[in-house]
Design a protein around this motif. Structure first.
Motif, PDB file in Angstrom:
ATOM      1  N   ASP A   2       1.650 -64.581  46.183  1.00  0.00           N
ATOM      2  CA  ASP A   2       2.605 -63.513  45.882  1.00  0.00           C
ATOM      3  C   ASP A   2       1.976 -62.142  46.156  1.00  0.00           C
ATOM      4  OD1 ASP A   2       4.284 -61.660  44.779  1.00  0.00           O
ATOM      5  OD2 ASP A   2       4.665 -62.810  42.938  1.00  0.00           O
ATOM      6  N   ARG A   3       2.527 -61.467  47.163  1.00  0.00           N
ATOM      7  CA  ARG A   3       1.977 -60.179  47.602  1.00  0.00           C
ATOM      8  C   ARG A   3       1.834 -59.168  46.483  1.00  0.00           C
ATOM      9  NH1 ARG A   3       2.019 -57.613  53.172  1.00  0.00           N
ATOM     10  NH2 ARG A   3       1.070 -56.052  51.860  1.00  0.00           N
ATOM     11  N   SER A   4       2.858 -59.137  45.602  1.00  0.00           N
ATOM     12  CA  SER A   4       2.884 -58.111  44.563  1.00  0.00           C
ATOM     13  C   SER A   4       1.738 -58.294  43.552  1.00  0.00           C
ATOM     14  CB  SER A   4       4.236 -58.118  43.847  1.00  0.00           C
ATOM     15  OG  SER A   4       4.427 -59.371  43.240  1.00  0.00           O
ATOM     16  N   LYS A   5       1.211 -59.540  43.491  1.00  0.00           N
ATOM     17  CA  LYS A   5       0.146 -59.798  42.517  1.00  0.00           C
ATOM     18  C   LYS A   5      -1.245 -59.774  43.161  1.00  0.00           C
ATOM     19  CE  LYS A   5       2.912 -62.834  39.589  1.00  0.00           C
ATOM     20  NZ  LYS A   5       3.352 -64.222  39.564  1.00  0.00           N
ATOM     21  N   ARG A   6      -1.229 -59.657  44.495  1.00  0.00           N
ATOM     22  CA  ARG A   6      -2.461 -59.926  45.232  1.00  0.00           C
ATOM     23  C   ARG A   6      -3.606 -58.968  44.952  1.00  0.00           C
ATOM     24  NH1 ARG A   6      -1.053 -61.066  51.364  1.00  0.00           N
ATOM     25  NH2 ARG A   6       0.408 -62.650  50.647  1.00  0.00           N
ATOM     26  N   SER A   7      -3.273 -57.672  44.764  1.00  0.00           N
ATOM     27  CA  SER A   7      -4.396 -56.748  44.649  1.00  0.00           C
ATOM     28  C   SER A   7      -4.996 -56.730  43.251  1.00  0.00           C
ATOM     29  CB  SER A   7      -3.966 -55.345  45.075  1.00  0.00           C
ATOM     30  OG  SER A   7      -3.085 -54.842  44.117  1.00  0.00           O
ATOM     31  N   SER A   8      -4.206 -57.138  42.246  1.00  0.00           N
ATOM     32  CA  SER A   8      -4.738 -57.046  40.884  1.00  0.00           C
ATOM     33  C   SER A   8      -5.223 -58.388  40.326  1.00  0.00           C
ATOM     34  CB  SER A   8      -3.676 -56.459  39.955  1.00  0.00           C
ATOM     35  OG  SER A   8      -2.468 -57.158  40.116  1.00  0.00           O
ATOM     36  N   ASN A   9      -4.739 -59.484  40.895  1.00  0.00           N
ATOM     37  CA  ASN A   9      -5.058 -60.801  40.323  1.00  0.00           C
ATOM     38  C   ASN A   9      -5.856 -61.673  41.275  1.00  0.00           C
ATOM     39  OD1 ASN A   9      -3.516 -60.131  38.177  1.00  0.00           O
ATOM     40  ND2 ASN A   9      -1.954 -61.697  38.495  1.00  0.00           N
TER      41      ASN A   9
END
Ligand code: DGT
Ligand code: MG
Ligand code: MG
Ligand code: MG
Ligand code: MG
Length: 249
Positions: free
Chosen positions: A217-224
């Motif tokens: 999931d792109r939206s979660k990629r940078s933080s998780n």
């Protein structure tokens, strides 16, 4: 600004810019961890807390460098995969390996107290680092298969070795001799018949190492990041996560 007469020494610096459009792997390995593990009474052959500390340090690195899509760790080593289209530090090899290595090392020390409950850090640990470039996907996958196969081979050997020594009551040298001509089937058999251990039931973190990767999931990629102890030799993992090899954005 005017240049000083000393400025020419800069010309002695050589470029170590890595080839464009290639995958970069940075592998770190603890220096003298045989001794480090002994001095800090790591459990043999696997210290759950020490391995978790390595994983925490890897997470710190991935939090800082979003270009890293996946990391794989076992024993005293961690490998980081950097996407092939990145332009981190203009792809300068030493800049990239040293900054990842120093962040990993400081994070290892930073998280020590939290992971190694009740143990004092006796001296500063250090890690070496190298950059390896891979031109295609098969090479990248084979690289990670190589490290995971290494984890399996060493862990089966070490598990059998330390059971023979700690529970079987024989010396290190006798255990070495006992194991020197065995294949993996023999080691499984020793574990099962002599110690009632089914190797396949040993903890996955010990048998497979640790995979840290960015979610689909792109939206979660940078933080998780996901932290799992799973197979990365077979196709399933890579088919399920094509974004890790930049096949989809
Ligand atoms: P190096 O890398 O050439 O400076 O030398 P070492 O001593 O770091 O050797 P290496 O990296 O080939 O092997 C890793 C060592 O770390 C190995 O002797 C076992 C030790 N080690 C790693 N994880 C654990 C653990 O969880 N428990 C124990 N007891 N030892 C561990
Ligand atoms: Mg070594
Ligand atoms: Mg080492
Ligand atoms: Mg090692
Ligand atoms: Mg500066």
């Amino acid at each position: 600004m005017a240049k000083s007469k000393f400025e020419y020494v800069r010309e002695f610096e050589s470029s170590d810019r890595c080839l464009p459009n290639t995958w970069m792997v940075v592998r770190l390995d603890g220096k003298g961890f045989h001794k480090f593990a002994d001095k800090h009474n790591f459990e043999k052959p696997n210290d759950k807390n020490a391995l978790s500390l390595m994983n925490e340090a890897a997470k710190s690195v991935m939090k800082e460098f979003k270009e890293i899509t996946l990391a794989y760790g076992q024993s005293d080593e961690f490998s980081f995969l950097i996407r092939r289209d990145h332009d981190l530090y203009n792809r300068r090899s030493s800049k990239i390996s040293t900054i990842i290595c120093s962040l990993f090392t400081s994070a290892y020390v930073f998280h020590w107290d939290h992971c190694m409950v009740g143990k004092t850090l006796l001296y500063p640990p250090c890690f070496d680092g190298r950059v390896i470039l891979y031109p295609d996907e098969k090479n990248v996958r084979d690289y990670f298969s190589w490290r995971q196969a290494d984890c399996h081979i060493n862990n089966l050997y070490n598990t059998t070795f330390w059971n023979l020594v700690l529970k079987g009551g024989i010396t290190n040298q006798q255990a070495e001799e006992r194991l020197c001509k065995t294949v993996s089937g023999d080691k499984n058999e020793i574990l099962f018949s002599q110690f009632g251990i089914n190797y396949n039931n040993e903890p996955e973190m010990f048998r497979k190492g640790t995979v840290v990767y960015r979610p689909k999931d792109r939206s979660k990629r940078s933080s998780n990041v996901n932290v799992e102890h799973i197979d990365i030799i077979n196709d399933a993992f890579w088919l399920e996560h094509p974004h890790l090899l930049n096949k989809i954005r």
